[in-house]
Design a protein around this motif. Structure first.
Motif, PDB file in Angstrom:
ATOM      1  N   UNK A  24       3.091  -9.169 -13.179  1.00  0.00           N
ATOM      2  CA  UNK A  24       2.433 -10.449 -12.916  1.00  0.00           C
ATOM      3  C   UNK A  24       2.018 -10.585 -11.460  1.00  0.00           C
ATOM      4  N   UNK A  25       2.969 -10.300 -10.599  1.00  0.00           N
ATOM      5  CA  UNK A  25       2.690 -10.452  -9.171  1.00  0.00           C
ATOM      6  C   UNK A  25       1.644  -9.435  -8.721  1.00  0.00           C
ATOM      7  N   UNK A  26       1.794  -8.205  -9.197  1.00  0.00           N
ATOM      8  CA  UNK A  26       0.818  -7.180  -8.830  1.00  0.00           C
ATOM      9  C   UNK A  26      -0.585  -7.610  -9.210  1.00  0.00           C
ATOM     10  N   UNK A  27      -0.685  -8.171 -10.430  1.00  0.00           N
ATOM     11  CA  UNK A  27      -2.012  -8.553 -10.898  1.00  0.00           C
ATOM     12  C   UNK A  27      -2.539  -9.765 -10.157  1.00  0.00           C
ATOM     13  N   UNK A  28      -1.657 -10.762 -10.024  1.00  0.00           N
ATOM     14  CA  UNK A  28      -2.131 -11.989  -9.406  1.00  0.00           C
ATOM     15  C   UNK A  28      -2.615 -11.760  -7.977  1.00  0.00           C
ATOM     16  N   UNK A  29      -1.909 -10.923  -7.247  1.00  0.00           N
ATOM     17  CA  UNK A  29      -2.288 -10.709  -5.850  1.00  0.00           C
ATOM     18  C   UNK A  29      -3.163  -9.469  -5.667  1.00  0.00           C
ATOM     19  N   UNK A  30      -3.486  -8.839  -6.771  1.00  0.00           N
ATOM     20  CA  UNK A  30      -4.293  -7.614  -6.731  1.00  0.00           C
ATOM     21  C   UNK A  30      -3.688  -6.592  -5.759  1.00  0.00           C
ATOM     22  N   UNK A  31      -2.386  -6.345  -5.946  1.00  0.00           N
ATOM     23  CA  UNK A  31      -1.710  -5.377  -5.088  1.00  0.00           C
ATOM     24  C   UNK A  31      -1.858  -3.977  -5.663  1.00  0.00           C
ATOM     25  N   UNK A  32      -1.966  -2.984  -4.784  1.00  0.00           N
ATOM     26  CA  UNK A  32      -2.001  -1.621  -5.297  1.00  0.00           C
ATOM     27  C   UNK A  32      -0.573  -1.197  -5.646  1.00  0.00           C
ATOM     28  N   UNK A  33      -0.441  -0.260  -6.610  1.00  0.00           N
ATOM     29  CA  UNK A  33       0.894   0.168  -7.036  1.00  0.00           C
ATOM     30  C   UNK A  33       1.675   0.773  -5.867  1.00  0.00           C
ATOM     31  N   UNK A  34       2.972   0.738  -6.005  1.00  0.00           N
ATOM     32  CA  UNK A  34       3.868   1.214  -4.949  1.00  0.00           C
ATOM     33  C   UNK A  34       3.542   2.646  -4.504  1.00  0.00           C
ATOM     34  N   UNK A  57       0.875   4.400  -4.738  1.00  0.00           N
ATOM     35  CA  UNK A  57      -0.398   4.499  -4.034  1.00  0.00           C
ATOM     36  C   UNK A  57      -0.280   3.940  -2.610  1.00  0.00           C
ATOM     37  N   UNK A  58       0.477   2.872  -2.502  1.00  0.00           N
ATOM     38  CA  UNK A  58       0.669   2.270  -1.177  1.00  0.00           C
ATOM     39  C   UNK A  58       1.401   3.240  -0.250  1.00  0.00           C
ATOM     40  N   UNK A  59       2.422   3.901  -0.793  1.00  0.00           N
ATOM     41  CA  UNK A  59       3.196   4.818   0.051  1.00  0.00           C
ATOM     42  C   UNK A  59       2.368   6.028   0.487  1.00  0.00           C
ATOM     43  N   UNK A  60       1.505   6.500  -0.393  1.00  0.00           N
ATOM     44  CA  UNK A  60       0.616   7.586   0.015  1.00  0.00           C
ATOM     45  C   UNK A  60      -0.322   7.126   1.122  1.00  0.00           C
ATOM     46  N   UNK A  61      -0.932   5.986   0.883  1.00  0.00           N
ATOM     47  CA  UNK A  61      -1.980   5.560   1.798  1.00  0.00           C
ATOM     48  C   UNK A  61      -1.476   5.011   3.127  1.00  0.00           C
ATOM     49  N   UNK A  62      -0.223   4.604   3.155  1.00  0.00           N
ATOM     50  CA  UNK A  62       0.285   4.139   4.447  1.00  0.00           C
ATOM     51  C   UNK A  62       0.488   5.342   5.375  1.00  0.00           C
ATOM     52  N   UNK A  63       0.759   6.507   4.770  1.00  0.00           N
ATOM     53  CA  UNK A  63       0.952   7.700   5.589  1.00  0.00           C
ATOM     54  C   UNK A  63      -0.359   8.454   5.827  1.00  0.00           C
ATOM     55  N   UNK A  96     -10.136   0.877   4.042  1.00  0.00           N
ATOM     56  CA  UNK A  96      -9.844  -0.163   3.067  1.00  0.00           C
ATOM     57  C   UNK A  96      -8.508   0.088   2.372  1.00  0.00           C
ATOM     58  N   UNK A  97      -8.303   1.336   1.984  1.00  0.00           N
ATOM     59  CA  UNK A  97      -7.030   1.637   1.319  1.00  0.00           C
ATOM     60  C   UNK A  97      -5.855   1.471   2.256  1.00  0.00           C
ATOM     61  N   UNK A  98      -6.079   1.757   3.526  1.00  0.00           N
ATOM     62  CA  UNK A  98      -5.018   1.536   4.509  1.00  0.00           C
ATOM     63  C   UNK A  98      -4.661   0.044   4.567  1.00  0.00           C
ATOM     64  N   UNK A  99      -5.680  -0.769   4.621  1.00  0.00           N
ATOM     65  CA  UNK A  99      -5.433  -2.218   4.692  1.00  0.00           C
ATOM     66  C   UNK A  99      -4.679  -2.707   3.458  1.00  0.00           C
ATOM     67  N   UNK A 100      -5.066  -2.183   2.299  1.00  0.00           N
ATOM     68  CA  UNK A 100      -4.396  -2.630   1.077  1.00  0.00           C
ATOM     69  C   UNK A 100      -2.960  -2.113   0.998  1.00  0.00           C
ATOM     70  N   UNK A 147       3.967  -7.370   2.133  1.00  0.00           N
ATOM     71  CA  UNK A 147       4.324  -8.381   1.150  1.00  0.00           C
ATOM     72  C   UNK A 147       5.678  -8.060   0.541  1.00  0.00           C
ATOM     73  N   UNK A 148       5.831  -6.820   0.145  1.00  0.00           N
ATOM     74  CA  UNK A 148       7.069  -6.413  -0.504  1.00  0.00           C
ATOM     75  C   UNK A 148       8.278  -6.616   0.411  1.00  0.00           C
ATOM     76  N   UNK A 149       8.118  -6.232   1.659  1.00  0.00           N
ATOM     77  CA  UNK A 149       9.224  -6.384   2.600  1.00  0.00           C
ATOM     78  C   UNK A 149       9.622  -7.852   2.753  1.00  0.00           C
ATOM     79  N   UNK A 150       8.648  -8.698   2.969  1.00  0.00           N
ATOM     80  CA  UNK A 150       8.929 -10.123   3.151  1.00  0.00           C
ATOM     81  C   UNK A 150       9.428 -10.764   1.861  1.00  0.00           C
ATOM     82  N   UNK A 151       8.915 -10.283   0.758  1.00  0.00           N
ATOM     83  CA  UNK A 151       9.335 -10.782  -0.547  1.00  0.00           C
ATOM     84  C   UNK A 151      10.845 -10.589  -0.728  1.00  0.00           C
ATOM     85  N   UNK A 152      11.330  -9.405  -0.395  1.00  0.00           N
ATOM     86  CA  UNK A 152      12.754  -9.160  -0.637  1.00  0.00           C
ATOM     87  C   UNK A 152      13.654  -9.833   0.412  1.00  0.00           C
TER      88      UNK A 152
END
Ligand code: ADP
Ligand code: MG
Length: 706
Positions: free
Chosen positions: A191-201, A203-209, A215-219, A226-231
């Motif tokens: 739900x959260x992934x869809x609502x906020x249009x977040x990329x999957x975990x 993919x995020x870990x690949x693209x952060x490195x 654009x993918x870096x920004x996402x 978001x995930x860090x602050x969420x927890x």
């Protein structure tokens, strides 16, 4: 995939081994695969753009240039040899320079073949050069264009000295991503992934490195922040919910005789609307079944003391004792005297306990506390000593909480009351250092917050000005005029631990020159500083409070709480050395009476940009919250809360100030989630539950304070 894959010790990763593992641990705290995975790059070099030589700037930036080497030579100087290549493109020429590895490099370089060179530009005379560039033949570069943006990982001198360069770290992370085969379980719900249009975990870990593009870096950044602050929010909010459910409070059901009598007969002024509202909030809170854990924010002079007193009366009306703890002896004493005066016609026993309370008095006091003959105890952290036992403590109030450490505050929790069946007392923490909303939400997300956002009527805003040291005589002239009108004056000197000896010298020099300019018997001067005996300090303070002296020369010991309404001028020496919140606190010592008050910030002419901003902020506003926001921007959250607590804010990727918007979003989603599924039992929230359980078990989120 082995579910404990990410727990694997880092030494097992191909290319690491035990000795590198030791360095990684010592320098970056990396012990497991997971730690390495969460070593996020500080910045990225964009290797998607190319510069022409005539576009280069000596900016220290890393750039990429295409061209050819047309000439190679060795240059010998006193300091050693260097290899210099003349490198050209169609717009001009520059130099590539090597100070080491000449022989090998010279042999491997090809003349007149197109290269892509990459590195940091510097300038000597009119010539640009890149020392030790990365070199790649253009055709090879074009084949291998997989990584568009190059990550730059955090590093230390020791790390590079041990051969663990950025390139090596990159390789390690690449290896890890390869071995993991992208198996990074999702930690957020669909739900959260869809609502906020977040990329999957994954993919995020690949693209952060290794971002494929901007654009993918920004996402990827957004998703991980978001995930860090969420927890973090999840931890704070669930903790608060737990406390509300599990920790039984002492129900203060009665608004009884003391409260009512005081309100009707002894209140020396009309309460402000804000004070009334806050008292009501606290009353409701203490009347419920849960334990109160509340933060009361109110700017200096907003009238927190009277609120504290009325809450203590509520405790007494319900058969409990109350205590009020202050950070300094001066402040505790002032609270004690003030409260005693307010309670003069009431049948309430109040006592003071500080470090200098005599032993005989102490023993008596301990007894009265234990047998319940004492209603209110005011004191310093002497209250926290194990020997101090209450008959039935129902409410503990902490004034100026930023002065107390975590451990000290938690001790209060355990001064439990036998009458309440061991339930902890209600806790009210008061602060005049306004905490910006964002920070409050992150640090105190599990506390309830009340705010006194209104000053008592009739206060004139303090006039604040900035003056340079060479105008001192004029400033002194102004002081004389004010003193002639019957006013009193503070002159404050900085006292910073690192330069304590110098600071005392400044203070003493300052005192001597003030004494010369303000001669006795016309002028009387008090001096108070930390190296004096408590008794001497009190004596000097007393003289000023009574109006026997007109000038108080002091270090910041007078910063908190002290209340002398007739003092209307505050001079702050070397004001550039104080932080914003401290300046605001100091200024709050004046403006307490009916007279127009002044704050004069003295500095030399040499001022840093930050210092200018601080001075400018002080002269333009009296609003503590506005000042706190500027302070937060200037100093960052860690420093703002003091070193004791800065460890709480070691976020990996999010920034509490800059990512304020994401923080709010995260908090909103946590609240929604916990409202709909408090125990995270629903199938769709399984990923959240799994991630949260793991984090709690490993304490990877902040270890929260109270
Ligand atoms: P702080 O919030 O900084 O602790 P204090 O409680 O010391 O402020 O109050 C500052 C001064 O304002 C005190 O002299 C207090 O008596 C006075 N005061 C507090 N509330 C009111 C009010 N509602 N009306 C008038 N004066 C007030
Ligand atoms: Mg106060």
């Amino acid at each position: 995939m082995n579910p404990n894959f990410l727990q694997t010790p880092i030494a097992y990763l191909k290319g690491v081994g035990p000795s590198r593992a030791d360095v990684l641990k010592a320098e970056l705290g990396i012990e497991t695969y997971r730690d390495l995975l969460h070593l996020f790059p500080n910045r990225y070099l964009d290797r998607t753009s190319y510069y022409k030589i005539n576009q280069l700037q000596p900016s220290g930036a890393d750039v990429q240039v295409v061209g050819k080497i047309i000439h190679l030579k060795m240059v010998e100087q006193k300091r050693g040899k260097r290899l210099v290549a003349t490198f050209v493109d169609e717009t001009g020429q520059m130099e590539l320079v090597w100070f080491r590895g000449h022989k090998w490099i010279k042999e491997s370089l090809k003349i007149n073949e197109p290269y892509v060179v990459f590195g940091r530009v510097s300038q000597y005379g009119s010539t640009f050069s890149i020392p030790h560039p990365e070199m790649e033949l253009l055709h090879k570069h074009q084949q291998g264009l997989k990584i568009a943006m190059q990550p730059i990982f955090p590093s230390t001198e020791k790390l590079s000295a041990s051969g663990i360069t950025n390139r090596v770290v990159s390789k390690m992370v690449q290896q890890l991503l390869l071995e993991s085969k992208g198996y990074f379980p999702e930690s957020l719900s669909k739900d959260i992934l869809e609502e906020l249009r977040l990329i999957p975990k994954a993919e995020a870990l690949f693209n952060i490195h290794f971002p494929k593009n901007q654009e993918l870096l920004a996402r990827a950044q957004f998703r991980l922040k978001f995930e860090e602050l969420f927890f973090v929010q999840m931890q704070l909010i669930s903790k608060k919910m737990l406390r509300k459910q599990k920790i039984k409070g002492l129900p203060f059901e009665n608004v009884g005789e003391h409260f009512t009598t005081f309100f009707e007969n002894h209140l020396p002024f009309e309460l402000t609307e804000a004070q009334k509202r806050v008292i009501k909030e606290i009353r409701n809170d203490m009347g419920s079944n849960a334990q109160m854990n509340r933060l009361l924010q109110g700017d200096v002079g907003s009238g927190k003391t009277i609120v504290a007193l009325m809450c203590m009366l509520l405790a007494i009306d319900n058969g409990f004792q109350a205590c009020l703890m202050a950070p300094t002896e001066i402040l505790a004493t002032q609270h004690y005297n003030g409260l005693k005066e307010l309670l003069v016609n009431m049948d309430i026993k109040i006592a003071l306990l500080t470090g200098s309370t005599k032993k005989s008095e102490r023993t008596l006091l301990h007894n009265q506390l234990e047998n319940g003959n004492l209603n209110i105890l005011v004191g310093t952290h002497a209250i926290l000593e194990d020997k101090v036992q209450f008959h039935n403590l129902g409410l503990a109030i902490v004034d100026e909480q930023h002065r107390f450490g975590v451990a000290q505050r938690s001790k209060l929790w355990h001064k439990s009351s036998p009458k309440g069946g061991g339930a902890p007392p209600h806790i009210l923490v008061m602060t005049a250092t306004p905490i910006p909303r964002t920070l409050a939400m992150s640090l105190y997300g599990d506390l309830d917050v009340s705010v006194i956002d209104e000053l008592p009527p009739g206060r004139k805003p303090i006039t604040t000005v900035h003056r340079f040291d060479n105008n001192r005589l004029k400033v002194f002239g102004f002081l004389k005029e004010e003193i002639k009108k019957g006013r009193q004056v503070y002159i404050v000197y900085p006292l910073i631990q690192e330069s304590e000896a110098m600071d005392y010298k400044d203070l003493m020099d300052g005192y001597e020159s003030i004494a010369r300019d303000f001669p006795q018997p016309e002028y009387q001067i008090s001096i108070v500083h930390g190296q004096m005996k408590p008794a001497d300090k009190d004596y000097e303070m007393e003289r000023f409070v009574k109006g026997e002296t007109q000038i108080m020369v002091a270090t910041t010991v007078i910063e908190v709480g002290v209340n002398v309404p007739n003092a209307s001028v505050m001079i702050i020496e070397s004001a550039e050395r104080f932080g914003l919140s401290q300046l605001h606190q100091l200024r709050g010592r004046v403006g307490r009476g009916a007279e127009q008050s002044f704050c004069i910030l003295m500095t030399g002419h040499k001022l840093s940009e930050d210092a200018k901003t601080r001075l400018q902020t002080m002269t333009s506003t009296n609003d503590g919250f506005e000042i706190a926001e500027v302070d937060l921007k200037l100093r960052g959250p860690g420093d703002l809360m003091g070193t004791q607590q800065s460890g709480l804010l070691t976020l990996k990727i999010a920034d509490i100030v800059k990512d304020n918007q994401i923080l709010q979003t995260a908090r909103y989603h946590v609240l929604q989630l916990l409202k709909n599924d408090p125990k995270l039992e629903k199938e769709e929230n399984a990923p959240v539950l799994r991630a949260f359980t793991r984090m709690m078990a490993q304490k990877t989120i902040w270890n929260y304070i109270s």
